[in-house]
Design a protein around this motif. Structure first.
Motif, PDB file in Angstrom:
ATOM      1  N   LEU A   1      79.893 -17.794  70.734  1.00  0.00           N
ATOM      2  CA  LEU A   1      80.179 -19.170  71.154  1.00  0.00           C
ATOM      3  C   LEU A   1      79.859 -20.181  70.064  1.00  0.00           C
TER       4      LEU A   1
ATOM      5  N   SER B   1      83.739 -24.681  74.635  1.00  0.00           N
ATOM      6  CA  SER B   1      82.430 -24.181  75.059  1.00  0.00           C
ATOM      7  C   SER B   1      81.360 -25.268  75.034  1.00  0.00           C
TER       8      SER B   1
ATOM      9  N   HIS C   1      81.155 -24.288  66.735  1.00  0.00           N
ATOM     10  CA  HIS C   1      81.188 -23.722  68.087  1.00  0.00           C
ATOM     11  C   HIS C   1      82.629 -23.541  68.536  1.00  0.00           C
ATOM     12  N   ARG C   2      82.797 -22.623  69.461  1.00  0.00           N
ATOM     13  CA  ARG C   2      84.130 -22.289  69.950  1.00  0.00           C
ATOM     14  C   ARG C   2      84.672 -23.441  70.782  1.00  0.00           C
TER      15      ARG C   2
ATOM     16  N   PRO D   1      85.095 -26.531  64.657  1.00  0.00           N
ATOM     17  CA  PRO D   1      85.385 -25.342  65.451  1.00  0.00           C
ATOM     18  C   PRO D   1      84.952 -24.070  64.736  1.00  0.00           C
ATOM     19  N   LEU D   2      84.665 -23.047  65.499  1.00  0.00           N
ATOM     20  CA  LEU D   2      84.189 -21.780  64.965  1.00  0.00           C
ATOM     21  C   LEU D   2      85.225 -21.175  64.018  1.00  0.00           C
TER      22      LEU D   2
ATOM     23  N   ASP E   1      87.089 -18.332  61.436  1.00  0.00           N
ATOM     24  CA  ASP E   1      87.254 -16.886  61.458  1.00  0.00           C
ATOM     25  C   ASP E   1      86.379 -16.270  60.369  1.00  0.00           C
TER      26      ASP E   1
END
Length: 420
Positions: A140, A89, A85-86, A109-110, A112
């Motif tokens: 998100l 968020s 997830h971003r 974390p999300l 790329d």
């Protein structure tokens, strides 16, 4: 205690293949089902009821079985799940749900797009080259699963001319060679089914070196006018039953060849000839099969209402205190069936997205250590229970002045991401 989930997964497969249609394709109903099962524990009210209908079982049973599959992976089936997830968020609700995920599930974390593609390749033996969804600024979170296998048949096929497919086959004229079952090691039979009437069945096995586990790839052909969905439903039932039947025992659905008229049909040719046999009644049955090689690469949009991912979007909307979030869900799948073995893989992904925030201004710095600089290594020594720090706390242990940089070793250039 886990329960048998073959029926719930077959139930979901009916929905998925009905959505895909009868064109040439490959899919992994299990890959999509796993994502629903992982998200389901956070569902409440009508959303929970809707997910249980799609899952084919109650939420707690689905989650428990998904956790068991991931905790004890099959030696011939690679599996992986991930939730990203971003940063910024998250909510307490999302953190609470994340704590219920199976231990092997990767989190963080999300990533790329390049890292998502790399994750897909790594967890599918390189069979799926690209992640099925694209990361945009609106995304998100992403929940994903990967499944893959690459097996060699216990006994490879023999080769036969394509006309062995029979005069009824439209494929025979466009092919030159097909596969024929070897003298032993494969199972072939004719079966009566509820879904597709009488069908032809072939089962090719693969096993681990110690023989303790295996994979059985079952092919089922029905009369040409039987809808694809009915044949797929019959195949799921037959495959499950065959996997649970000892190799030397006859499948329960098997039909005796002496109850089938002699001659040729789209599904078989049947003849009778004299032979020497030890069969008690003097009647011996022999069955072989011919099949074409095949491969398929597919991408499936999983946003159709009946597949459950709209309910998953509702779950994450509640967890993020943002009802009405947009979502995407898709699966990339491939399979290849040949003389010596079978390989298949699928990556299934769900992404929840929000509208972009208002435009603003960002200042971004990149620090550059391009001339001599200092480095100091300091120990930390915190104590459990909030007591006073230990004697090492804050003590500089190593220090350096960097004035002669070196080239990155060639071996490190090919290194993989630390979090993969």
């Amino acid at each position: 205690m886990t329960t048998d989930i073959s029926a719930p997964v077959a139930h979901y497969a009916d929905r998925l293949h009905a959505m895909i249609g009868d064109g040439h394709h490959v899919a992994s109903p299990l890959g999509a089902w796993l994502l629903l099962a992982l998200a389901a524990p956070a569902a409440t009210g009508r959303t929970r009821t809707a997910l249980e209908e799609v899952l084919g079982t109650d939420v707690s049973t689905a989650a428990e079985n998904a956790r068991a599959l991931l905790a004890e992976p099959h030696p011939l089936v690679r599996s992986a799940t991930a939730f990203w997830h971003r940063p910024g968020s998250g909510t307490a609700g999302l953190a609470g749900w994340q704590a219920t995920l199976p231990g092997p599930t990767a989190t963080g974390p999300l990533p790329d797009q390049a890292r998502l593609d790399a994750w897909a390749r790594e967890h599918t033996l390189g069979l799926i080259e690209a992640f099925p969804l694209t990361v945009t600024p609106e995304v998100l979170l992403i929940l994903a699963s990967a499944l893959a296998t690459r097996i060699s048949w216990a006994e490879p096929f023999e080769v036969a001319p394509a006309d062995a497919l029979g005069s009824h086959s439209a494929w025979a004229g466009g092919l030159s060679r097909v596969l024929r079952t070897p003298g032993y090691g494969h199972r072939c039979w004719i079966a009566d089914t509820v879904w597709a009437d009488t069908v032809a069945v072939h089962a090719a096995p693969a096993r681990t070196a110690d023989g303790a586990a295996g994979l059985l790839v079952v092919s089922v052909a029905a009369a040409p006018d039987v809808p694809a969905g009915y044949v797929l439903a019959a195949a799921h039932e037959i495959a499950t039953a065959a996997a649970r039947t000892p190799e030397r025992e006859l499948p329960a659905q098997r039909r005796s060849l002496f109850r089938i008229p002699l001659g040729e049909s789209p599904l078989w040719t049947l003849r009778e000839e004299p032979t020497y046999t030890y069969a008690p009644d003097g009647r011996e049955e022999r069955v072989t099969a011919v099949l074409p090689c095949w491969s398929a690469h597919s991408r499936h949009d999983l946003t159709a209402p009946g597949l459950g991912f709209s309910a998953v979007a509702g779950v994450f909307g509640e967890l993020l205190d943002s009802p009405g979030l947009g979502f995407e869900a898709a699966q990339a799948a491939m399979a290849r069936y040949g003389r010596y073995g079978f390989e298949a893989a699928a990556v299934t992904a769900f992404a929840s997205a929000a509208s972009l925030p208002p435009e603003g201004v960002a200042r971004i710095a990149e620090l550059r250590f391009g001339h001599p600089y200092a480095v100091v290594a300091v120990a930390t020594d915190g104590r459990a229970g909030g007591g006073a720090p230990g004697p090492w706390h804050g003590v500089p242990v190593f220090s350096a002045w960097v004035a002669a940089p070196e080239e990155l070793p060639e071996a490190d250039v090919a290194g993989r991401y630390d979090d993969e």
